[in-house]
Motif scaffolding. Structure first.
Motif, PDB file in Angstrom:
ATOM      1  N   ALA A   1       0.994  -1.176  -0.034  1.00 46.54           N
ATOM      2  CA  ALA A   1      -0.064  -0.132  -0.056  1.00 46.54           C
ATOM      3  C   ALA A   1       0.963   1.237  -0.086  1.00 46.54           C
ATOM      4  CB  ALA A   1      -1.176   0.035   1.262  1.00 46.54           C
ATOM      5  N   TYR A   2       0.572   2.288  -0.784  1.00 46.86           N
ATOM      6  CA  TYR A   2       1.153   3.666  -0.652  1.00 46.86           C
ATOM      7  C   TYR A   2       0.155   4.527  -0.509  1.00 46.86           C
ATOM      8  CZ  TYR A   2       2.749   7.958  -3.026  1.00 46.86           C
ATOM      9  OH  TYR A   2       3.261   9.066  -3.433  1.00 46.86           O
ATOM     10  N   SER A   3       0.440   5.253   0.656  1.00 42.83           N
ATOM     11  CA  SER A   3      -0.236   6.511   1.260  1.00 42.83           C
ATOM     12  C   SER A   3       0.506   7.533   1.104  1.00 42.83           C
ATOM     13  CB  SER A   3      -0.752   6.028   2.701  1.00 42.83           C
ATOM     14  OG  SER A   3      -1.478   7.329   2.990  1.00 42.83           O
ATOM     15  N   PRO A   4       0.296   8.484   0.299  1.00 40.68           N
ATOM     16  CA  PRO A   4       1.039   9.544  -0.033  1.00 40.68           C
ATOM     17  C   PRO A   4       1.162  10.757   0.989  1.00 40.68           C
ATOM     18  CG  PRO A   4      -0.617   9.708  -1.718  1.00 40.68           C
ATOM     19  CD  PRO A   4      -0.617   8.191  -0.848  1.00 40.68           C
ATOM     20  N   THR A   5      -0.171  10.652   1.893  1.00 45.15           N
ATOM     21  CA  THR A   5      -0.286  11.713   2.826  1.00 45.15           C
ATOM     22  C   THR A   5      -0.829  11.466   3.994  1.00 45.15           C
ATOM     23  OG1 THR A   5      -2.721  12.078   2.220  1.00 45.15           O
ATOM     24  CG2 THR A   5      -1.099  13.328   1.143  1.00 45.15           C
ATOM     25  N   LEU A   6      -0.967   9.973   4.288  1.00 46.35           N
ATOM     26  CA  LEU A   6      -1.277   9.297   5.391  1.00 46.35           C
ATOM     27  C   LEU A   6      -2.424  10.088   6.092  1.00 46.35           C
ATOM     28  CD1 LEU A   6      -0.468   6.574   7.057  1.00 46.35           C
ATOM     29  CD2 LEU A   6       0.906   8.240   8.825  1.00 46.35           C
ATOM     30  N   GLY A   7      -3.403  10.135   5.547  1.00 46.64           N
ATOM     31  CA  GLY A   7      -4.809  10.861   6.003  1.00 46.64           C
ATOM     32  C   GLY A   7      -4.774  12.382   5.764  1.00 46.64           C
ATOM     33  N   GLY A   8      -4.032  12.762   4.996  1.00 45.14           N
ATOM     34  CA  GLY A   8      -4.296  14.111   4.495  1.00 45.14           C
ATOM     35  C   GLY A   8      -3.435  14.885   5.080  1.00 45.14           C
ATOM     36  N   GLN A   9      -1.798  14.812   5.327  1.00 43.28           N
ATOM     37  CA  GLN A   9      -1.133  15.664   5.807  1.00 43.28           C
ATOM     38  C   GLN A   9      -0.761  16.428   4.635  1.00 43.28           C
ATOM     39  OE1 GLN A   9       1.740  14.068   8.576  1.00 43.28           O
ATOM     40  NE2 GLN A   9       0.599  12.219   8.435  1.00 43.28           N
ATOM     41  N   ARG A  10      -0.214  17.536   4.732  1.00 48.80           N
ATOM     42  CA  ARG A  10       0.533  18.480   3.731  1.00 48.80           C
ATOM     43  C   ARG A  10       2.048  17.987   3.761  1.00 48.80           C
ATOM     44  NH1 ARG A  10      -0.086  24.594   4.537  1.00 48.80           N
ATOM     45  NH2 ARG A  10       0.849  24.624   2.380  1.00 48.80           N
ATOM     46  N   VAL A  11       2.344  17.664   2.298  1.00 45.79           N
ATOM     47  CA  VAL A  11       3.705  17.408   2.136  1.00 45.79           C
ATOM     48  C   VAL A  11       4.338  18.264   1.018  1.00 45.79           C
ATOM     49  CG1 VAL A  11       4.820  15.447   0.885  1.00 45.79           C
ATOM     50  CG2 VAL A  11       2.632  14.681   2.429  1.00 45.79           C
ATOM     51  N   ASP A  12       5.745  18.495   1.221  1.00 48.19           N
ATOM     52  CA  ASP A  12       6.539  19.285   0.328  1.00 48.19           C
ATOM     53  C   ASP A  12       6.036  18.774  -1.056  1.00 48.19           C
ATOM     54  OD1 ASP A  12       9.172  19.716  -1.106  1.00 48.19           O
ATOM     55  OD2 ASP A  12       8.809  21.511   0.298  1.00 48.19           O
ATOM     56  N   PRO A  13       5.899  19.531  -2.315  1.00 50.10           N
ATOM     57  CA  PRO A  13       5.983  18.903  -3.476  1.00 50.10           C
ATOM     58  C   PRO A  13       7.152  18.312  -3.940  1.00 50.10           C
ATOM     59  CG  PRO A  13       5.096  20.943  -3.607  1.00 50.10           C
ATOM     60  CD  PRO A  13       5.658  20.860  -2.183  1.00 50.10           C
ATOM     61  N   GLU A  14       8.423  18.730  -3.585  1.00 48.20           N
ATOM     62  CA  GLU A  14       9.662  17.807  -3.845  1.00 48.20           C
ATOM     63  C   GLU A  14       9.675  16.408  -3.152  1.00 48.20           C
ATOM     64  OE1 GLU A  14      13.422  20.696  -4.852  1.00 48.20           O
ATOM     65  OE2 GLU A  14      12.696  21.003  -2.802  1.00 48.20           O
TER      66      GLU A  14
END
Length: 509
Positions: free
Chosen positions: A309-322
């Protein structure tokens, strides 16, 4: 003595994560303030992994004395800028190195780390050395007559301890500075933090001041600095590595290895794992396999068929685009190796308030015997969470424990479908040293930016961070690999597969 190791990654330097050559930023310039060797400089024994050192010792190509001298030289050169060590004992290290060299000469190494330079986070008891935990209030008198389990295991296996590494006071936060030794800095950019609380260990390993160091992780304290400094670190399944004395942060606190390569991380975890009678909740000694999990040679064989499984934000956290781009590219690597990857989020509830109840009350308990004068000398942030911790009731604590048990059950069900979970380790790259939080989160606690790490302390799962890229300014980015409880070997195999597919060791600060 100069060594040029025959490592597979050397021939694949152009394929290394991020920019292929050197520590360059978006403008092509060197990363700011980096104190160590630059790309293209000769590789010295201080730049070798533990596995490479052990191979060289066995082949008679290198002596532990030469390796330890190279590490001590690197410490003398770089520690004034980095402040990674709070204690260095060169003569004791030299004496231990000479004893190791004699054992290797006779063909009788005492263990699996004989002659490997290593350091100890100043949280772990170390016989003969003070353990002050970054606190002015700590007594320096001792007696310092006992090793913690992790130190005892490494000593039994012949590791050569060169010193102790810095930590925030009582390891309370995700960056490393304290009233006793000041600010620790990131070898990739001296203006930035290495993270914490194992920031001294991470900076030391990243800068070549010993290939192995101990870390603790109660809310991300191994994974945060591993991500910020471009090294490997794993928070193992809780109880796999025994902990003594018991942490005031209870079953949130894990002990684990920090290293530059997955092979070294796996080897060290194998050495330090296993039952110790002083930890009443330690798991039984595991069977063979942890070290081997970090030595695979076919990346596809290591992960083929795994359900990831891949969760890019783990529930909607803000992540730097880089960071988001680098992690997404890393996830595609697993797909290309034959793993079955899909975007899926475990849907964990927001747990920061409950984590604070457990964390802050632990800090209050750890300091309950301090005098008013001692409290005045503490890190102001630590004082603040202690005051809040004193307001919690037993009901608050039990409510927090109930949520973490529910989270554990939820992740258990999630891993019935998925063998592993991939996320960013951190939502951003390293920020300004000396701050608890980045400027955009000024005034907020470190947990406000550590939402990818502390949930898995609540659930006690194994979680590792490995380098997966660099920002345009030349700062490392980490990929987090999370597995169900007791799947440490699987997590290590996945980390090793990624290391083989996207080697990073040729790129140094």
């Amino acid at each position: 003595m100069t060594i040029r190791p025959d490592r597979a990654e050397t021939d694949n330097a152009g394929a290394a994560v991020g920019t292929a050559e050197g520590s360059t930023g978006a403008d092509g310039g060197a990363a700011r303030g980096a104190p160590s060797a630059h790309a293209g400089d000769p590789v010295t024994p201080a730049d070798l992994s533990a596995e490479e050192l052990l191979h060289a010792y066995s082949a008679g190509e290198l002596s532990p004395v030469e390796a330890v001298e190279a590490v001590l030289d690197r410490i003398e050169q770089d520690n004034p800028a980095l402040n990674a060590f709070c204690l260095v004992r060169p003569e004791e290290a030299r004496e231990a190195a000479r004893a190791s060299a004699e054992r290797w000469r006779r063909g009788e190494p005492v263990g699996r780390l004989d002659g490997v330079p290593a350091s100890v986070k100043d949280i772990h008891l170390t016989k003969g050395w003070p353990t002050l935990k970054g606190s002015v209030a700590a007594s320096q008198e001792g007696p310092w007559d006992e090793d913690s389990p992790v130190v005892a295991r490494m000593r039994e296996h012949g590791a050569v301890f060169v010193g102790k590494t810095t930590t925030p006071e009582l390891a309370w936060k995700g960056v490393t500075d304290n009233p006793l030794t000041g600010i620790t800095r990131n070898p990739w950019d001296l203006s930035t933090t290495p993270g914490g609380s194992s920031g001294g260990s991470a900076a030391a390993v990243a800068a070549g001041m010993g290939p192995l160091s101990t870390g603790t992780d109660g809310g991300g304290s191994i994974r945060i600095p591993a991500s910020f400094t471009g090294i490997c670190g794993i928070k193992p399944t809780w109880g796999l590595v025994p902990h003594y004395p018991a942490s005031p942060f209870g079953s949130l606190a894990h002990t684990g290895p920090m290293a530059r390569t997955v092979g070294d991380m796996a080897l060290m975890l194998d050495v330090i794992s296993g039952f110790d009678a002083r930890d009443w909740m330690a798991l039984p000694t595991p069977g063979p396999g942890l070290a081997e999990a970090g030595r695979g040679t076919d990346p596809a064989e290591l992960v083929r068929g795994l359900r990831i499984a891949y969760s890019p934000t783990l529930g909607g956290q803000r992540v730097d685009p880089e960071v988001a781009r680098a992690v997404a590219e890393a996830v595609r690597v697993f797909e290309s190796l034959g793993a079955k990857v899909e975007e899926a989020d475990p849907g964990l509830p927001e747990s920061v308030d409950e984590f604070h109840v457990l964390w802050y009350s632990g800090a209050a308990k750890a300091t309950e015997k301090l005098t008013a004068r001692d409290r005045d000398l503490q890190d102001p942030g630590l004082r603040s969470i202690i005051e809040e911790g004193l307001t919690y009731s037993a009901q608050d604590y039990l409510t927090a424990m109930a949520l973490r048990m529910a989270m554990g059950a939820q992740m258990g069900r999630f891993h019935e479908t998925y063998d592993l979970l991939l996320t960013p380790t951190m939502p951003m790259v390293a920020f300004e040293a000396g701050l608890e939080s980045p400027p955009e989160l000024a005034g907020r606690r470190w947990t406000s930016w550590a939402g990818f790490s502390y949930p898995f302390n609540m659930t006690q799962q194994p979680a590792a961070s490995v380098p997966c890229g660099f920002s345009g300014s030349g700062l490392p980015i980490g990929l987090q690999v999370v597995g169900p409880r007791h799947s440490d070997e699987r997590v290590l195999r996945a980390c090793r597969a990624f290391e083989l597919a996207r080697p990073w060791v040729s790129r140094r600060p």
